[in-house]
Enzyme design. Sequence first.
Site, PDB file in Angstrom:
ATOM      1  N   LYS A 128       0.811  -1.221   0.000  1.00 42.98           N
ATOM      2  CA  LYS A 128       0.000   0.000   0.000  1.00 42.98           C
ATOM      3  C   LYS A 128       0.839   1.262   0.000  1.00 42.98           C
ATOM      4  O   LYS A 128       0.440   2.273  -0.569  1.00 42.98           O
ATOM      5  CB  LYS A 128      -0.939   0.022   1.210  1.00 42.98           C
ATOM      6  CG  LYS A 128      -2.147  -0.876   1.069  1.00 42.98           C
ATOM      7  CD  LYS A 128      -3.213  -0.457   2.068  1.00 42.98           C
ATOM      8  CE  LYS A 128      -4.468  -1.305   1.961  1.00 42.98           C
ATOM      9  NZ  LYS A 128      -5.452  -0.926   2.985  1.00 42.98           N
ATOM     10  N   LYS A 175      -6.941 -10.027  -8.206  1.00 41.43           N
ATOM     11  CA  LYS A 175      -8.132 -10.101  -7.362  1.00 41.43           C
ATOM     12  C   LYS A 175      -9.204  -9.132  -7.852  1.00 41.43           C
ATOM     13  O   LYS A 175      -8.870  -8.040  -8.320  1.00 41.43           O
ATOM     14  CB  LYS A 175      -7.750  -9.682  -5.932  1.00 41.43           C
ATOM     15  CG  LYS A 175      -7.863 -10.793  -4.913  1.00 41.43           C
ATOM     16  CD  LYS A 175      -7.383 -10.320  -3.558  1.00 41.43           C
ATOM     17  CE  LYS A 175      -8.549 -10.118  -2.616  1.00 41.43           C
ATOM     18  NZ  LYS A 175      -8.139  -9.927  -1.218  1.00 41.43           N
ATOM     19  N   LYS A 205     -12.155  -3.089  -5.856  1.00 45.46           N
ATOM     20  CA  LYS A 205     -12.876  -1.834  -6.034  1.00 45.46           C
ATOM     21  C   LYS A 205     -12.015  -0.803  -6.738  1.00 45.46           C
ATOM     22  O   LYS A 205     -12.512   0.147  -7.304  1.00 45.46           O
ATOM     23  CB  LYS A 205     -13.340  -1.299  -4.684  1.00 45.46           C
ATOM     24  CG  LYS A 205     -12.189  -0.907  -3.745  1.00 45.46           C
ATOM     25  CD  LYS A 205     -12.724  -0.273  -2.481  1.00 45.46           C
ATOM     26  CE  LYS A 205     -11.699   0.391  -1.636  1.00 45.46           C
ATOM     27  NZ  LYS A 205     -10.630  -0.233  -1.001  1.00 45.46           N
TER      28      LYS A 205
END
Length: 339
Positions: A118, A202, A205
């Site tokens: 991240k 994956k 969103k």
Amino acid sequence: MTSNRNLVFSGMQPTNTLHLGNYLGALKNWVKMQAQMDCIYCVVDMHAITDDAGYRRPEDLTRATREVTAAYIAAGVDPQRTILFNQSQVPEHAELAWIFNCVARLGWLDRMTQFKEKSGKHKERSSVGLYTYPVLMAADILAYKATHVPVGEDQKQHLELARDIAQKFNNDYESPEFFPLPEPVITGPATRVMSLRDGTKKMSKSDESDFSRINMTDDADTIAQKIRKARTDSEPLPSEKKGLEGRQEAENLINIYAALADEGVDAVIAQFAGQQFSNFKNALADLAVTKLRPINDKMRRLLADQAEIDRILKSGSERARAIAAPIVAEVRRKVGFVG
Ligand code: TRP
């Protein structure tokens, strides 16, 4: 709550775009678990402000918190039976997280792969909160002495950290077995729902292409269209699981079918063996619409009455706090805080 012996805790970040991956990977299993054990489910709004997606977006955060709550209930979480609440209404999470920041070692956090992913190349610009995110997660779980934590594969490392923190606290404060060592419960066959455009990624969103995912708010036509356009190879469906090796996109669609239908992957393969993907996709589109439409409708009904959602979260928070407060009070005494 009947007993603390077996207690499930899980958390989900409030995001505006809940998708099929969230539903099959988390929600659906959470609904099942509440039939077997006492469960506490938490919308982790404090985790949501650790990165740019959530920070300084108050309206989005508020809306997403209500939307995720509505999705839990629409998918079958029963707020009478299960405790459903948002993290920030129970201050014990933050308090215990501070103490755990002093239990956890820098070396442990330096190994967390999610932080590395991240923060990317800009570690020095990440919030301190993003770094210590897994410590807050440990506090979420241990504030209730929860024993079972349903999570996806990507959260396993964070759960190991929670176990390390529990263990070290128990040792350092000479309180063997004060905190249980929480077990991960890695969920069902479609835990990893992959992108409809790329079977190696994956479903997410944050993917640029909306065709990569099925959103919980998509209408029937959109769902069907996305499934028909999903990437596959040109081979027909195999007659055995082995035949899916190296065919990630095909495998993903079959996994999704199996999870939606509550069937084993083998049974699905047997049913469609040798057929073309166009046929299978039609069947999958019908199934997805049948399963998702009632959830979608219920979510919309719930969101029309925000005051009711807020009441549910408030009452869940009060019940959660009644469990966490005495546990954290005992932690305070063990640490030596006066008062
Ligand atoms: N980090 C988890 C995720 O991104 C969410 C989470 C926060 C959580 N606190 C938790 C999950 C406690 C399980 C238990 O999926």
